[in-house]
Scaffold this motif. Structure first.
Motif, short mmCIF file in Angstrom:
data_model
loop_
_atom_site.label_atom_id
_atom_site.label_comp_id
_atom_site.label_asym_id
_atom_site.label_seq_id
_atom_site.Cartn_x
_atom_site.Cartn_y
_atom_site.Cartn_z
N GLY A 175 -35.30 -32.32 -28.18
CA GLY A 175 -34.90 -32.00 -26.99
C GLY A 175 -36.12 -31.21 -26.64
O GLY A 175 -36.54 -31.21 -24.85
N ASP A 176 -37.00 -30.74 -27.52
CA ASP A 176 -38.17 -30.66 -27.10
C ASP A 176 -38.92 -31.44 -26.46
O ASP A 176 -39.36 -32.92 -26.69
CB ASP A 176 -39.02 -29.87 -28.19
CG ASP A 176 -38.56 -28.33 -28.14
OD1 ASP A 176 -37.53 -28.40 -27.16
OD2 ASP A 176 -38.88 -28.14 -29.08
N ARG A 177 -39.78 -31.47 -25.72
CA ARG A 177 -40.46 -32.54 -24.63
C ARG A 177 -42.07 -32.63 -25.43
O ARG A 177 -42.53 -31.20 -24.70
CB ARG A 177 -41.01 -32.70 -22.85
CG ARG A 177 -39.39 -32.64 -22.44
CD ARG A 177 -39.46 -32.04 -21.05
NE ARG A 177 -40.73 -31.34 -20.19
CZ ARG A 177 -41.60 -31.07 -19.35
NH1 ARG A 177 -41.96 -32.45 -19.56
NH2 ARG A 177 -41.90 -30.04 -19.46
N VAL A 178 -42.94 -33.87 -25.68
CA VAL A 178 -44.49 -33.38 -26.56
C VAL A 178 -44.96 -34.11 -25.61
O VAL A 178 -44.72 -35.29 -25.77
CB VAL A 178 -44.28 -33.40 -28.21
CG1 VAL A 178 -42.71 -32.13 -28.33
CG2 VAL A 178 -43.37 -34.53 -28.04
N LEU A 198 -44.85 -29.69 -24.53
CA LEU A 198 -44.99 -29.08 -22.66
C LEU A 198 -44.15 -28.16 -22.21
O LEU A 198 -43.34 -27.78 -22.61
CB LEU A 198 -44.63 -30.75 -22.34
CG LEU A 198 -45.58 -31.79 -22.82
CD1 LEU A 198 -44.98 -33.46 -22.20
CD2 LEU A 198 -46.99 -32.07 -22.90
N PRO A 199 -45.64 -27.70 -21.64
CA PRO A 199 -44.50 -25.98 -20.59
C PRO A 199 -43.98 -26.54 -19.83
O PRO A 199 -43.86 -27.85 -19.45
CB PRO A 199 -45.62 -25.63 -20.43
CG PRO A 199 -47.45 -26.84 -20.24
CD PRO A 199 -46.14 -27.32 -21.63
N GLY A 252 -47.85 -35.74 -20.16
CA GLY A 252 -48.93 -35.02 -21.38
C GLY A 252 -48.97 -36.23 -21.74
O GLY A 252 -49.37 -36.56 -22.75
N ALA A 253 -48.57 -37.98 -21.15
CA ALA A 253 -49.06 -38.82 -21.38
C ALA A 253 -50.79 -39.52 -21.58
O ALA A 253 -51.53 -39.79 -22.42
CB ALA A 253 -48.50 -40.10 -20.86
N LEU A 254 -51.16 -38.54 -20.50
CA LEU A 254 -52.83 -37.99 -20.47
C LEU A 254 -53.47 -37.09 -21.11
O LEU A 254 -54.47 -36.91 -20.99
CB LEU A 254 -52.68 -38.58 -18.83
CG LEU A 254 -53.17 -39.50 -18.45
CD1 LEU A 254 -51.55 -40.18 -17.57
CD2 LEU A 254 -53.49 -38.93 -16.84
N LEU A 303 -55.15 -26.65 -19.90
CA LEU A 303 -56.18 -26.84 -18.63
C LEU A 303 -54.79 -27.50 -17.96
O LEU A 303 -55.57 -26.87 -16.72
CB LEU A 303 -57.22 -27.78 -19.40
CG LEU A 303 -58.69 -27.82 -20.22
CD1 LEU A 303 -59.44 -28.58 -20.40
CD2 LEU A 303 -59.32 -26.05 -19.50
N VAL A 304 -54.27 -28.02 -17.87
CA VAL A 304 -53.58 -29.51 -17.33
C VAL A 304 -52.52 -27.73 -17.06
O VAL A 304 -52.33 -27.63 -15.41
CB VAL A 304 -52.79 -29.75 -17.90
CG1 VAL A 304 -51.43 -30.48 -16.50
CG2 VAL A 304 -53.94 -31.59 -18.23
N SER A 305 -51.78 -27.65 -18.04
CA SER A 305 -50.58 -26.30 -17.52
C SER A 305 -51.01 -24.79 -16.52
O SER A 305 -50.04 -24.22 -16.22
CB SER A 305 -49.85 -25.74 -18.98
OG SER A 305 -50.91 -25.05 -19.57
#
Length: 356
Positions: A89-92, A143-144, A152-154, A313-315
Protein backbone atom coordinates in the motif's frame (compact mmCIF):
# COMPACT_ATOMS: atom_id res chain seq x y z
CA UNK A 1 -3.72 -4.81 -27.56
CA UNK A 2 -4.03 -7.59 -25.00
CA UNK A 3 -7.25 -7.98 -23.08
CA UNK A 4 -8.11 -6.16 -19.87
CA UNK A 5 -7.58 -9.44 -18.01
CA UNK A 6 -3.86 -9.41 -18.81
CA UNK A 7 -1.69 -10.30 -15.84
CA UNK A 8 1.22 -7.98 -16.58
CA UNK A 9 0.51 -5.91 -19.67
CA UNK A 10 3.74 -4.37 -20.95
CA UNK A 11 4.71 -1.85 -23.65
CA UNK A 12 7.42 -3.61 -25.65
CA UNK A 13 9.87 -2.29 -28.23
CA UNK A 14 10.64 -4.91 -30.90
CA UNK A 15 12.56 -2.75 -33.36
CA UNK A 16 12.72 0.76 -34.82
CA UNK A 17 9.17 2.18 -34.65
CA UNK A 18 7.93 -1.32 -33.84
CA UNK A 19 6.11 -1.57 -30.52
CA UNK A 20 3.40 -3.81 -29.16
CA UNK A 21 1.43 -4.51 -26.00
CA UNK A 22 2.30 -7.88 -24.58
CA UNK A 23 1.05 -9.80 -21.56
CA UNK A 24 4.04 -11.04 -19.59
CA UNK A 25 4.24 -13.05 -16.38
CA UNK A 26 4.04 -11.14 -13.11
CA UNK A 27 7.69 -10.87 -11.98
CA UNK A 28 8.76 -13.00 -9.03
CA UNK A 29 10.44 -11.67 -5.90
CA UNK A 30 13.85 -13.29 -6.37
CA UNK A 31 15.42 -11.72 -3.29
CA UNK A 32 13.91 -11.41 0.23
CA UNK A 33 14.71 -7.67 0.10
CA UNK A 34 12.70 -7.12 -3.12
CA UNK A 35 9.23 -5.60 -3.48
CA UNK A 36 6.59 -5.86 -6.20
CA UNK A 37 5.20 -2.55 -7.44
CA UNK A 38 2.02 -1.77 -9.36
CA UNK A 39 3.36 0.98 -11.64
CA UNK A 40 0.97 3.95 -11.68
CA UNK A 41 2.69 6.65 -13.73
CA UNK A 42 5.66 6.65 -16.10
CA UNK A 43 7.25 9.67 -17.76
CA UNK A 44 8.60 9.51 -21.30
CA UNK A 45 12.32 10.26 -21.41
CA UNK A 46 14.41 11.27 -24.40
CA UNK A 47 16.33 7.99 -24.17
CA UNK A 48 13.08 5.99 -24.48
CA UNK A 49 12.21 7.96 -27.62
CA UNK A 50 15.75 7.50 -28.95
CA UNK A 51 15.50 3.69 -28.62
CA UNK A 52 12.08 3.77 -30.33
CA UNK A 53 13.45 6.00 -33.09
CA UNK A 54 16.88 4.42 -33.66
CA UNK A 55 16.95 1.06 -31.86
CA UNK A 56 20.17 1.93 -30.07
CA UNK A 57 22.03 4.50 -27.97
CA UNK A 58 25.77 4.20 -28.54
CA UNK A 59 26.88 0.72 -27.58
CA UNK A 60 23.46 -0.19 -26.15
CA UNK A 61 21.61 -1.91 -28.99
CA UNK A 62 18.10 -3.39 -28.80
CA UNK A 63 18.67 -6.97 -29.97
CA UNK A 64 15.66 -8.58 -28.26
CA UNK A 65 12.19 -7.24 -27.41
CA UNK A 66 12.51 -4.79 -24.50
CA UNK A 67 9.94 -3.11 -22.25
CA UNK A 68 10.39 0.68 -22.39
CA UNK A 69 10.18 3.24 -19.57
CA UNK A 70 12.21 4.14 -16.47
CA UNK A 71 10.65 7.30 -14.94
CA UNK A 72 8.05 5.74 -12.67
CA UNK A 73 6.15 5.73 -9.42
CA UNK A 74 3.75 3.15 -8.07
CA UNK A 75 2.19 1.32 -5.15
CA UNK A 76 3.73 -1.63 -3.29
CA UNK A 77 1.62 -4.77 -3.74
CA UNK A 78 3.94 -7.42 -2.27
CA UNK A 79 7.08 -7.40 -0.10
CA UNK A 80 9.86 -9.91 0.41
CA UNK A 81 10.39 -11.67 3.74
CA UNK A 82 13.34 -9.43 4.72
CA UNK A 83 11.73 -6.09 3.80
CA UNK A 84 11.45 -3.77 6.81
CA UNK A 85 11.13 -0.22 5.43
CA UNK A 86 8.07 -0.66 3.20
CA UNK A 87 4.66 -2.32 3.39
CA UNK A 88 1.86 -3.18 0.98
CA UNK A 89 0.00 0.00 0.00
CA UNK A 90 2.99 2.37 0.29
CA UNK A 91 3.37 4.84 -2.58
CA UNK A 92 6.93 5.03 -3.88
CA UNK A 93 9.19 6.71 -6.41
CA UNK A 94 11.16 4.04 -8.24
CA UNK A 95 14.93 4.33 -8.82
CA UNK A 96 15.35 2.18 -11.94
CA UNK A 97 19.05 1.29 -11.93
CA UNK A 98 20.19 -1.65 -9.82
CA UNK A 99 23.90 -1.68 -9.06
CA UNK A 100 25.82 -4.89 -8.34
CA UNK A 101 27.02 -3.51 -4.95
CA UNK A 102 30.29 -5.45 -5.35
CA UNK A 103 32.48 -3.67 -7.92
CA UNK A 104 34.97 -0.93 -7.02
CA UNK A 105 32.70 2.01 -7.98
CA UNK A 106 29.87 0.55 -5.91
CA UNK A 107 32.09 -0.07 -2.89
CA UNK A 108 33.57 3.43 -3.14
CA UNK A 109 30.09 5.00 -3.01
CA UNK A 110 29.66 5.81 -6.71
CA UNK A 111 27.15 3.12 -7.58
CA UNK A 112 25.88 5.07 -10.60
CA UNK A 113 29.20 4.13 -12.22
CA UNK A 114 28.70 0.41 -11.49
CA UNK A 115 30.32 -1.69 -14.21
CA UNK A 116 27.50 -4.24 -13.92
CA UNK A 117 24.56 -1.84 -13.72
CA UNK A 118 21.15 -3.28 -14.59
CA UNK A 119 19.25 -0.18 -15.72
CA UNK A 120 15.59 -0.24 -16.75
CA UNK A 121 14.96 0.09 -20.49
CA UNK A 122 18.65 -0.15 -21.32
CA UNK A 123 19.40 -3.33 -23.30
CA UNK A 124 19.15 -6.09 -22.28
CA UNK A 125 17.04 -5.01 -19.27
CA UNK A 126 13.30 -4.43 -19.39
CA UNK A 127 11.84 -1.11 -18.30
CA UNK A 128 8.94 -0.02 -16.14
CA UNK A 129 6.13 0.48 -18.68
CA UNK A 130 4.33 -2.56 -17.35
CA UNK A 131 1.63 -3.29 -14.82
CA UNK A 132 4.17 -4.73 -12.37
CA UNK A 133 7.87 -4.20 -11.70
CA UNK A 134 10.23 -5.44 -8.99
CA UNK A 135 12.94 -3.50 -7.17
CA UNK A 136 15.04 -3.86 -4.02
CA UNK A 137 13.37 -2.01 -1.16
CA UNK A 138 16.24 0.48 -0.86
CA UNK A 139 15.68 1.63 -4.46
CA UNK A 140 12.13 2.64 -3.60
CA UNK A 141 11.48 6.02 -1.95
CA UNK A 142 8.31 6.37 0.06
CA UNK A 143 6.31 9.42 -0.96
CA UNK A 144 4.95 11.68 1.79
CA UNK A 145 1.19 12.25 1.84
CA UNK A 146 1.70 15.73 0.40
CA UNK A 147 3.14 14.29 -2.84
CA UNK A 148 1.15 12.72 -5.66
CA UNK A 149 2.18 9.66 -7.65
CA UNK A 150 2.44 11.91 -10.71
CA UNK A 151 5.05 13.97 -8.89
CA UNK A 152 6.69 10.71 -7.83
CA UNK A 153 7.24 9.77 -11.47
CA UNK A 154 9.25 12.98 -11.93
CA UNK A 155 11.70 12.08 -9.17
CA UNK A 156 13.82 10.32 -11.80
CA UNK A 157 14.56 13.38 -13.98
CA UNK A 158 14.72 15.55 -10.85
CA UNK A 159 17.35 13.19 -9.41
CA UNK A 160 19.35 13.59 -12.63
CA UNK A 161 19.22 17.37 -12.09
CA UNK A 162 20.11 17.03 -8.41
CA UNK A 163 23.17 14.98 -9.34
CA UNK A 164 24.26 17.51 -11.97
CA UNK A 165 23.91 20.47 -9.60
CA UNK A 166 25.71 18.57 -6.83
CA UNK A 167 28.51 17.79 -9.30
CA UNK A 168 28.74 21.54 -9.94
CA UNK A 169 28.90 22.17 -6.18
CA UNK A 170 26.49 25.09 -6.53
CA UNK A 171 26.45 27.18 -3.36
CA UNK A 172 24.46 30.20 -2.11
CA UNK A 173 25.07 33.45 -3.95
CA UNK A 174 26.56 31.92 -7.08
CA UNK A 175 25.62 32.65 -10.68
CA UNK A 176 24.61 29.61 -12.73
CA UNK A 177 24.06 29.36 -16.49
CA UNK A 178 22.10 26.31 -17.71
CA UNK A 179 22.19 25.40 -21.41
CA UNK A 180 19.09 23.58 -22.62
CA UNK A 181 15.59 24.27 -21.28
CA UNK A 182 14.19 20.78 -21.68
CA UNK A 183 12.94 18.85 -18.62
CA UNK A 184 16.40 18.20 -17.13
CA UNK A 185 17.67 21.72 -17.86
CA UNK A 186 14.57 23.27 -16.29
CA UNK A 187 14.98 21.05 -13.24
CA UNK A 188 18.66 22.03 -13.00
CA UNK A 189 17.48 25.66 -12.86
CA UNK A 190 15.02 24.77 -10.10
CA UNK A 191 17.58 22.83 -8.07
CA UNK A 192 20.23 25.56 -8.46
CA UNK A 193 17.66 28.06 -7.17
CA UNK A 194 16.85 25.76 -4.25
CA UNK A 195 20.59 25.51 -3.50
CA UNK A 196 20.72 29.29 -3.14
CA UNK A 197 22.08 30.49 -6.48
CA UNK A 198 21.44 34.23 -6.81
CA UNK A 199 21.38 34.24 -10.62
CA UNK A 200 20.06 31.35 -12.71
CA UNK A 201 20.06 31.91 -16.48
CA UNK A 202 18.48 29.45 -18.92
CA UNK A 203 19.83 29.29 -22.48
CA UNK A 204 17.91 27.76 -25.38
CA UNK A 205 17.21 28.30 -29.08
CA UNK A 206 13.44 27.84 -28.76
CA UNK A 207 11.52 30.88 -27.52
CA UNK A 208 8.58 28.89 -26.04
CA UNK A 209 11.01 26.98 -23.82
CA UNK A 210 12.63 30.22 -22.68
CA UNK A 211 9.21 31.70 -21.97
CA UNK A 212 8.38 28.72 -19.76
CA UNK A 213 11.79 28.82 -18.07
CA UNK A 214 11.36 32.51 -17.24
CA UNK A 215 8.17 31.91 -15.26
CA UNK A 216 9.38 28.59 -13.81
CA UNK A 217 12.74 28.84 -12.03
CA UNK A 218 15.15 31.37 -13.54
CA UNK A 219 16.15 34.97 -12.97
CA UNK A 220 16.61 35.49 -16.71
CA UNK A 221 16.89 33.73 -20.06
CA UNK A 222 19.14 34.00 -23.11
CA UNK A 223 18.75 33.06 -26.77
CA UNK A 224 22.06 32.69 -28.63
CA UNK A 225 22.63 34.50 -31.89
CA UNK A 226 24.27 32.97 -34.95
CA UNK A 227 27.67 34.31 -33.98
CA UNK A 228 30.77 32.77 -32.37
CA UNK A 229 30.60 31.15 -28.95
CA UNK A 230 32.85 33.88 -27.59
CA UNK A 231 30.47 36.59 -28.82
CA UNK A 232 27.42 34.84 -27.37
CA UNK A 233 29.26 34.34 -24.07
CA UNK A 234 30.23 38.01 -23.92
CA UNK A 235 26.67 39.15 -24.58
CA UNK A 236 25.37 36.70 -21.97
CA UNK A 237 27.84 38.10 -19.42
CA UNK A 238 27.04 41.73 -20.15
CA UNK A 239 23.24 41.32 -20.29
CA UNK A 240 23.23 39.54 -16.93
CA UNK A 241 25.88 41.62 -15.16
CA UNK A 242 28.09 38.59 -14.54
CA UNK A 243 31.27 40.60 -14.14
CA UNK A 244 34.25 38.42 -14.97
CA UNK A 245 31.94 35.54 -15.87
CA UNK A 246 29.55 33.01 -14.35
CA UNK A 247 30.52 30.84 -11.40
CA UNK A 248 28.92 27.70 -12.84
CA UNK A 249 27.94 26.53 -16.32
CA UNK A 250 25.81 23.41 -16.81
CA UNK A 251 25.14 21.91 -20.21
CA UNK A 252 21.89 19.94 -20.37
CA UNK A 253 21.66 20.05 -24.16
CA UNK A 254 24.58 18.05 -25.54
CA UNK A 255 24.89 20.63 -28.35
CA UNK A 256 28.46 21.53 -29.32
CA UNK A 257 27.81 25.31 -29.54
CA UNK A 258 26.42 25.21 -25.99
CA UNK A 259 29.52 23.44 -24.72
CA UNK A 260 31.73 26.11 -26.31
CA UNK A 261 29.64 28.99 -24.97
CA UNK A 262 29.57 27.37 -21.53
CA UNK A 263 33.36 27.27 -21.35
CA UNK A 264 33.68 30.87 -22.52
CA UNK A 265 30.98 32.27 -20.20
CA UNK A 266 32.77 31.08 -17.05
CA UNK A 267 35.02 33.22 -14.86
CA UNK A 268 38.55 32.10 -14.08
CA UNK A 269 38.33 29.16 -11.69
CA UNK A 270 34.69 28.47 -12.55
CA UNK A 271 32.99 25.07 -12.72
CA UNK A 272 31.56 23.35 -15.79
CA UNK A 273 29.38 20.22 -15.71
CA UNK A 274 28.38 18.21 -18.77
CA UNK A 275 24.96 16.68 -18.20
CA UNK A 276 23.59 16.50 -21.75
CA UNK A 277 24.65 13.80 -24.16
CA UNK A 278 25.15 14.77 -27.78
CA UNK A 279 27.50 13.41 -30.42
CA UNK A 280 30.11 11.01 -29.04
CA UNK A 281 32.96 13.36 -30.09
CA UNK A 282 33.05 17.14 -30.51
CA UNK A 283 35.60 19.93 -30.86
CA UNK A 284 36.42 21.48 -27.50
CA UNK A 285 37.89 24.89 -26.48
CA UNK A 286 40.73 23.34 -24.54
CA UNK A 287 42.86 26.48 -24.37
CA UNK A 288 40.15 28.45 -22.56
CA UNK A 289 39.48 25.55 -20.20
CA UNK A 290 43.16 25.32 -19.29
CA UNK A 291 43.99 29.01 -19.04
CA UNK A 292 40.94 29.67 -16.85
CA UNK A 293 41.81 26.63 -14.71
CA UNK A 294 38.21 25.46 -14.87
CA UNK A 295 36.86 22.49 -12.96
CA UNK A 296 35.28 20.17 -15.53
CA UNK A 297 33.01 17.29 -14.54
CA UNK A 298 30.74 14.82 -16.23
CA UNK A 299 27.44 13.76 -14.71
CA UNK A 300 25.78 10.37 -15.19
CA UNK A 301 22.33 9.51 -13.87
CA UNK A 302 22.19 9.76 -10.06
CA UNK A 303 23.97 8.41 -7.02
CA UNK A 304 23.80 8.11 -3.28
CA UNK A 305 21.32 10.50 -1.69
CA UNK A 306 20.07 12.06 -4.93
CA UNK A 307 16.60 10.49 -4.92
CA UNK A 308 16.15 11.18 -1.23
CA UNK A 309 17.08 14.83 -1.74
CA UNK A 310 14.79 15.08 -4.78
CA UNK A 311 11.80 13.85 -2.75
CA UNK A 312 12.71 16.30 0.01
CA UNK A 313 12.96 19.27 -2.36
CA UNK A 314 9.47 18.60 -3.72
CA UNK A 315 7.80 17.71 -0.42
CA UNK A 316 9.20 20.89 1.18
CA UNK A 317 7.91 23.03 -1.68
CA UNK A 318 11.36 24.19 -2.79
CA UNK A 319 10.99 22.58 -6.24
CA UNK A 320 7.70 22.34 -8.15
CA UNK A 321 7.57 19.48 -10.64
CA UNK A 322 3.81 19.64 -11.27
CA UNK A 323 4.28 22.57 -13.65
CA UNK A 324 6.35 20.37 -15.97
CA UNK A 325 3.57 17.81 -16.48
CA UNK A 326 1.96 18.63 -19.81
CA UNK A 327 -0.57 15.81 -19.73
CA UNK A 328 -1.34 12.20 -18.89
CA UNK A 329 -2.41 9.55 -21.39
CA UNK A 330 -3.90 6.08 -20.92
CA UNK A 331 -1.60 3.07 -21.07
CA UNK A 332 -3.08 1.96 -24.40
CA UNK A 333 -2.18 5.36 -25.91
CA UNK A 334 1.54 4.95 -25.16
CA UNK A 335 2.67 4.79 -28.80
CA UNK A 336 0.83 7.99 -29.69
CA UNK A 337 2.41 9.67 -26.67
CA UNK A 338 5.87 8.69 -27.94
CA UNK A 339 5.06 10.25 -31.32
CA UNK A 340 3.98 13.50 -29.69
CA UNK A 341 7.09 13.67 -27.50
CA UNK A 342 9.24 13.05 -30.60
CA UNK A 343 7.41 15.95 -32.28
CA UNK A 344 8.41 18.20 -29.38
CA UNK A 345 4.95 18.62 -27.92
CA UNK A 346 4.81 19.59 -24.25
CA UNK A 347 7.45 19.25 -21.57
CA UNK A 348 6.75 16.02 -19.70
CA UNK A 349 4.08 13.52 -20.71
CA UNK A 350 3.05 10.78 -18.28
CA UNK A 351 1.60 7.38 -19.18
CA UNK A 352 -0.91 6.12 -16.64
CA UNK A 353 -0.49 2.58 -15.39
CA UNK A 354 -2.98 -0.25 -15.15
CA UNK A 355 -4.86 -0.69 -11.88
CA UNK A 356 -4.61 -3.92 -9.96
Amino acid sequence: MASATAQNLSFVLEGIHQVKFEDRPVPELKNPHDVLINVKYTGICGSDVHYWEHGAIGQFVVKDPMVLGHESAGIITKVGSAVTSLKVGDRVAMEPGIACRRCEPCKSGKYNLCINMAFAATPPYDGTLAKYYTLPEDFCYKLPESMSLQEGALMEPLSVAVHIVRQAQVSPGQSVVVFGAGPVGLLCCAVATAFGASKVIAVDIQQPRLDFAKQYATTSTFMPSKVSAQENAQRLISENDLGAGADVAIDASGAEPSVHTGIHVLRNGGSYVQGGMGRSEIQFPIMAACSKELTLRGSFRYGSGDYKLAVGLVSSGRVDVKKLITGTVKFEEAEQAFKEVKAGKGIKTLIAGIDV
